[in-house]
Design a protein around this motif. Structure first.
Motif, PDB file in Angstrom:
ATOM      1  N   ASP A  31       1.019  -1.453   0.194  1.00  0.00           N
ATOM      2  CA  ASP A  31       0.020  -0.040  -0.085  1.00  0.00           C
ATOM      3  C   ASP A  31       0.920   1.308  -0.099  1.00  0.00           C
ATOM      4  OD1 ASP A  31      -2.239  -1.728   0.052  1.00  0.00           O
ATOM      5  OD2 ASP A  31      -2.653  -1.239   2.210  1.00  0.00           O
ATOM      6  N   SER A  32       2.052   1.247   0.757  1.00  0.00           N
ATOM      7  CA  SER A  32       3.031   2.398   0.950  1.00  0.00           C
ATOM      8  C   SER A  32       3.371   2.768  -0.607  1.00  0.00           C
ATOM      9  CB  SER A  32       3.926   2.398   1.906  1.00  0.00           C
ATOM     10  OG  SER A  32       3.403   2.249   3.248  1.00  0.00           O
ATOM     11  N   LYS A  33       3.930   1.527  -1.065  1.00  0.00           N
ATOM     12  CA  LYS A  33       4.477   1.673  -2.353  1.00  0.00           C
ATOM     13  C   LYS A  33       3.593   2.096  -3.387  1.00  0.00           C
ATOM     14  CE  LYS A  33       7.025  -1.965  -4.147  1.00  0.00           C
ATOM     15  NZ  LYS A  33       7.514  -3.274  -4.411  1.00  0.00           N
ATOM     16  N   VAL A  34       2.425   1.616  -3.630  1.00  0.00           N
ATOM     17  CA  VAL A  34       1.391   2.080  -4.479  1.00  0.00           C
ATOM     18  C   VAL A  34       1.169   3.708  -4.149  1.00  0.00           C
ATOM     19  CG1 VAL A  34      -1.083   2.071  -5.076  1.00  0.00           C
ATOM     20  CG2 VAL A  34       0.265   0.014  -4.655  1.00  0.00           C
ATOM     21  N   ALA A  35       1.059   4.263  -2.916  1.00  0.00           N
ATOM     22  CA  ALA A  35       0.830   5.740  -2.632  1.00  0.00           C
ATOM     23  C   ALA A  35       2.055   6.390  -3.079  1.00  0.00           C
ATOM     24  CB  ALA A  35       0.630   5.720  -1.211  1.00  0.00           C
ATOM     25  N   ALA A  36       3.098   6.035  -3.071  1.00  0.00           N
ATOM     26  CA  ALA A  36       4.349   6.669  -3.250  1.00  0.00           C
ATOM     27  C   ALA A  36       4.526   6.657  -4.695  1.00  0.00           C
ATOM     28  CB  ALA A  36       5.542   5.990  -2.539  1.00  0.00           C
ATOM     29  N   ALA A  37       4.262   5.537  -5.515  1.00  0.00           N
ATOM     30  CA  ALA A  37       4.220   5.671  -6.964  1.00  0.00           C
ATOM     31  C   ALA A  37       3.230   6.726  -7.261  1.00  0.00           C
ATOM     32  CB  ALA A  37       4.209   4.131  -7.448  1.00  0.00           C
ATOM     33  N   MET A  38       2.034   6.622  -6.861  1.00  0.00           N
ATOM     34  CA  MET A  38       0.944   7.540  -7.547  1.00  0.00           C
ATOM     35  C   MET A  38       1.282   8.965  -7.210  1.00  0.00           C
ATOM     36  SD  MET A  38      -1.983   8.038  -8.739  1.00  0.00           S
ATOM     37  CE  MET A  38      -2.975   6.399  -8.716  1.00  0.00           C
ATOM     38  N   GLU A  39       2.077   9.256  -6.021  1.00  0.00           N
ATOM     39  CA  GLU A  39       2.487  10.512  -5.853  1.00  0.00           C
ATOM     40  C   GLU A  39       3.372  10.995  -6.716  1.00  0.00           C
ATOM     41  OE1 GLU A  39       2.757  14.519  -4.780  1.00  0.00           O
ATOM     42  OE2 GLU A  39       1.141  12.544  -3.826  1.00  0.00           O
ATOM     43  N   LEU A  40       4.492   9.929  -7.092  1.00  0.00           N
ATOM     44  CA  LEU A  40       5.496  10.233  -8.047  1.00  0.00           C
ATOM     45  C   LEU A  40       4.903  10.714  -9.672  1.00  0.00           C
ATOM     46  CD1 LEU A  40       8.374  10.591  -9.047  1.00  0.00           C
ATOM     47  CD2 LEU A  40       8.127   7.967  -9.255  1.00  0.00           C
ATOM     48  N   LEU A  41       3.968   9.839 -10.044  1.00  0.00           N
ATOM     49  CA  LEU A  41       3.210   9.920 -11.246  1.00  0.00           C
ATOM     50  C   LEU A  41       2.493  11.336 -11.191  1.00  0.00           C
ATOM     51  CD1 LEU A  41       2.295   8.812 -14.067  1.00  0.00           C
ATOM     52  CD2 LEU A  41       0.310   7.618 -12.827  1.00  0.00           C
ATOM     53  N   LYS A  42       1.588  11.662 -10.242  1.00  0.00           N
ATOM     54  CA  LYS A  42       0.901  12.986 -10.373  1.00  0.00           C
ATOM     55  C   LYS A  42       1.918  14.280 -10.273  1.00  0.00           C
ATOM     56  CE  LYS A  42      -3.403  11.699  -8.086  1.00  0.00           C
ATOM     57  NZ  LYS A  42      -4.123  11.757  -6.847  1.00  0.00           N
ATOM     58  N   SER A  43       2.864  13.837  -9.524  1.00  0.00           N
ATOM     59  CA  SER A  43       4.085  15.033  -9.311  1.00  0.00           C
ATOM     60  C   SER A  43       4.691  15.184 -10.780  1.00  0.00           C
ATOM     61  CB  SER A  43       5.146  14.669  -8.527  1.00  0.00           C
ATOM     62  OG  SER A  43       6.193  15.550  -8.462  1.00  0.00           O
ATOM     63  N   LYS A  44       4.984  14.244 -11.514  1.00  0.00           N
ATOM     64  CA  LYS A  44       5.738  14.350 -12.702  1.00  0.00           C
ATOM     65  C   LYS A  44       4.779  15.158 -13.619  1.00  0.00           C
ATOM     66  CE  LYS A  44       9.409  11.336 -12.372  1.00  0.00           C
ATOM     67  NZ  LYS A  44      10.456  12.084 -12.864  1.00  0.00           N
ATOM     68  N   THR A  45       3.300  14.416 -13.872  1.00  0.00           N
ATOM     69  CA  THR A  45       2.491  15.284 -14.792  1.00  0.00           C
ATOM     70  C   THR A  45       2.315  16.536 -14.439  1.00  0.00           C
ATOM     71  OG1 THR A  45       0.567  14.312 -13.526  1.00  0.00           O
ATOM     72  CG2 THR A  45       1.351  12.997 -15.376  1.00  0.00           C
ATOM     73  N   LEU A  80       6.994   9.337 -19.789  1.00  0.00           N
ATOM     74  CA  LEU A  80       6.654   9.402 -18.310  1.00  0.00           C
ATOM     75  C   LEU A  80       6.318   8.212 -17.816  1.00  0.00           C
ATOM     76  CD1 LEU A  80       5.442  11.754 -16.630  1.00  0.00           C
ATOM     77  CD2 LEU A  80       3.449  10.889 -17.146  1.00  0.00           C
ATOM     78  N   VAL A  81       5.785   7.271 -18.169  1.00  0.00           N
ATOM     79  CA  VAL A  81       5.400   6.091 -17.499  1.00  0.00           C
ATOM     80  C   VAL A  81       6.542   5.196 -17.290  1.00  0.00           C
ATOM     81  CG1 VAL A  81       2.618   6.214 -17.945  1.00  0.00           C
ATOM     82  CG2 VAL A  81       4.251   4.887 -19.761  1.00  0.00           C
ATOM     83  N   ASP A  82       7.541   5.165 -18.396  1.00  0.00           N
ATOM     84  CA  ASP A  82       8.552   4.378 -18.276  1.00  0.00           C
ATOM     85  C   ASP A  82       9.359   5.019 -17.127  1.00  0.00           C
ATOM     86  OD1 ASP A  82       7.987   2.509 -20.156  1.00  0.00           O
ATOM     87  OD2 ASP A  82       9.215   3.603 -21.872  1.00  0.00           O
ATOM     88  N   ASP A  83       9.536   6.167 -17.066  1.00  0.00           N
ATOM     89  CA  ASP A  83      10.190   6.944 -15.913  1.00  0.00           C
ATOM     90  C   ASP A  83       9.747   6.630 -14.450  1.00  0.00           C
ATOM     91  OD1 ASP A  83      12.383   8.539 -14.958  1.00  0.00           O
ATOM     92  OD2 ASP A  83      11.066  10.204 -14.837  1.00  0.00           O
ATOM     93  N   LYS A  86      10.420   2.953 -13.835  1.00  0.00           N
ATOM     94  CA  LYS A  86      11.876   2.736 -13.351  1.00  0.00           C
ATOM     95  C   LYS A  86      12.304   3.164 -12.041  1.00  0.00           C
ATOM     96  CE  LYS A  86      16.412   4.316 -14.825  1.00  0.00           C
ATOM     97  NZ  LYS A  86      17.210   5.074 -16.072  1.00  0.00           N
ATOM     98  N   GLN A  87      11.334   4.404 -11.765  1.00  0.00           N
ATOM     99  CA  GLN A  87      11.784   5.145 -10.274  1.00  0.00           C
ATOM    100  C   GLN A  87      11.133   4.415  -9.190  1.00  0.00           C
ATOM    101  OE1 GLN A  87      11.960   9.311  -9.862  1.00  0.00           O
ATOM    102  NE2 GLN A  87      11.967   9.547 -11.951  1.00  0.00           N
ATOM    103  N   ALA A  88       9.891   3.826  -9.494  1.00  0.00           N
ATOM    104  CA  ALA A  88       9.055   3.069  -8.160  1.00  0.00           C
ATOM    105  C   ALA A  88       8.846   1.915  -8.314  1.00  0.00           C
ATOM    106  CB  ALA A  88       7.778   3.910  -8.357  1.00  0.00           C
ATOM    107  N   GLY A  89       9.397   1.146  -9.538  1.00  0.00           N
ATOM    108  CA  GLY A  89       9.114  -0.089  -9.837  1.00  0.00           C
ATOM    109  C   GLY A  89       7.684  -0.354 -10.195  1.00  0.00           C
ATOM    110  N   VAL A 169      -1.295   3.138 -11.047  1.00  0.00           N
ATOM    111  CA  VAL A 169       0.000   2.419 -10.640  1.00  0.00           C
ATOM    112  C   VAL A 169      -0.224   1.178 -10.073  1.00  0.00           C
ATOM    113  CG1 VAL A 169       1.385   4.455 -10.413  1.00  0.00           C
ATOM    114  CG2 VAL A 169       0.072   3.794  -8.446  1.00  0.00           C
ATOM    115  N   GLY A 170       0.570   0.282 -10.186  1.00  0.00           N
ATOM    116  CA  GLY A 170       0.348  -0.835  -9.673  1.00  0.00           C
ATOM    117  C   GLY A 170       1.616  -1.827  -9.650  1.00  0.00           C
ATOM    118  N   TYR A 171       1.325  -2.883  -8.596  1.00  0.00           N
ATOM    119  CA  TYR A 171       2.586  -3.836  -8.910  1.00  0.00           C
ATOM    120  C   TYR A 171       1.881  -5.312  -8.750  1.00  0.00           C
ATOM    121  CZ  TYR A 171       5.206  -0.015  -6.752  1.00  0.00           C
ATOM    122  OH  TYR A 171       5.882   1.155  -6.896  1.00  0.00           O
ATOM    123  N   LEU A 172       2.654  -5.895  -9.629  1.00  0.00           N
ATOM    124  CA  LEU A 172       2.122  -7.440  -9.745  1.00  0.00           C
ATOM    125  C   LEU A 172       2.118  -8.297  -8.442  1.00  0.00           C
ATOM    126  CD1 LEU A 172       1.423  -9.373 -11.852  1.00  0.00           C
ATOM    127  CD2 LEU A 172       3.408  -9.964 -12.165  1.00  0.00           C
TER     128      LEU A 172
END
Length: 173
Positions: A31-45, A80-83, A86-89, A169-172
């Motif tokens: 859950d923490s990883k998902v929240a951090a990755a979402m924040e990263l995606l929103k920040s970059k956009t 953007l999505v690749d970055d 790459k950063q968040a997994g 954002v998501g993790y397998l």
């Protein structure tokens, strides 16, 4: 004999309790990883500029609205999505709203053939769509093209506060 049973019962209970705690800790970490990755995606956009729709574009053989952040078109643009991946997994996607569907226009999610899943739609019968239709974010497990992920989906709103797409954002699992 009763001492042996007592020891086995205690050990079994300890193992079960440890397993439950471990599963809960793993879920919290995901859950923490998902929240951090979402924040990263929103920040970059956000760094690119406000989201908007401008014209149409062909993505995965479908003509769909062209979604932009500032002057950067997201359709068929994977930088953007690749970055973020790459950063968040994990995986990242930008969906655009096209009629009643949400179409993947930029994604790191792969189909079974190994190709990017652009042009595919958010499952119209899945649990995620019910949250998005209510203009709410969804965080939790989701089936994506037959695979289980721990995910986050958040509506993308334009300057008029209309939902024009979805951040994902998501993790397998």
């Amino acid at each position: 004999m009763s001492l042996t049973k007592a020891i086995i019962s205690t050990m079994t209970a300890s193992f079960f309790t440890s397993a439950v705690v471990l599963v809960a800790m793993t879920a919290q970490a995901q859950d923490s990883k998902v929240a951090a990755a979402m924040e990263l995606l929103k920040s970059k956009t956000s760094e690119l500029g406000p989201p908007k729709i401008d014209g149409t574009d062909v993505v995965g053989g479908k003509e769909v609205p062209a979604i932009y952040f500032g002057s950067t078109k997201m359709n068929n643009n994977f930088a953007l999505v690749d970055d973020v991946a790459k950063q968040a997994g994990g995986t990242a996607t930008i969906f655009v709203k096209s009629g009643d569907e949400y179409v993947r226009v930029a994604t790191t999610v792969k189909k079974d053939d190994g190709e990017r899943a652009i042009g595919t739609i958010l499952d119209p019968k899945g649990k995620v769509i019910t949250f998005i239709q209510k203009d709410e974010a969804y965080y939790g497990e989701a089936d994506i093209l037959g695979k289980h992920y721990v995910t986050g989906y958040d509506p993308i709103r334009d300057a008029d506060n209309q939902v024009i797409g979805i951040y994902y954002v998501g993790y397998l699992k």
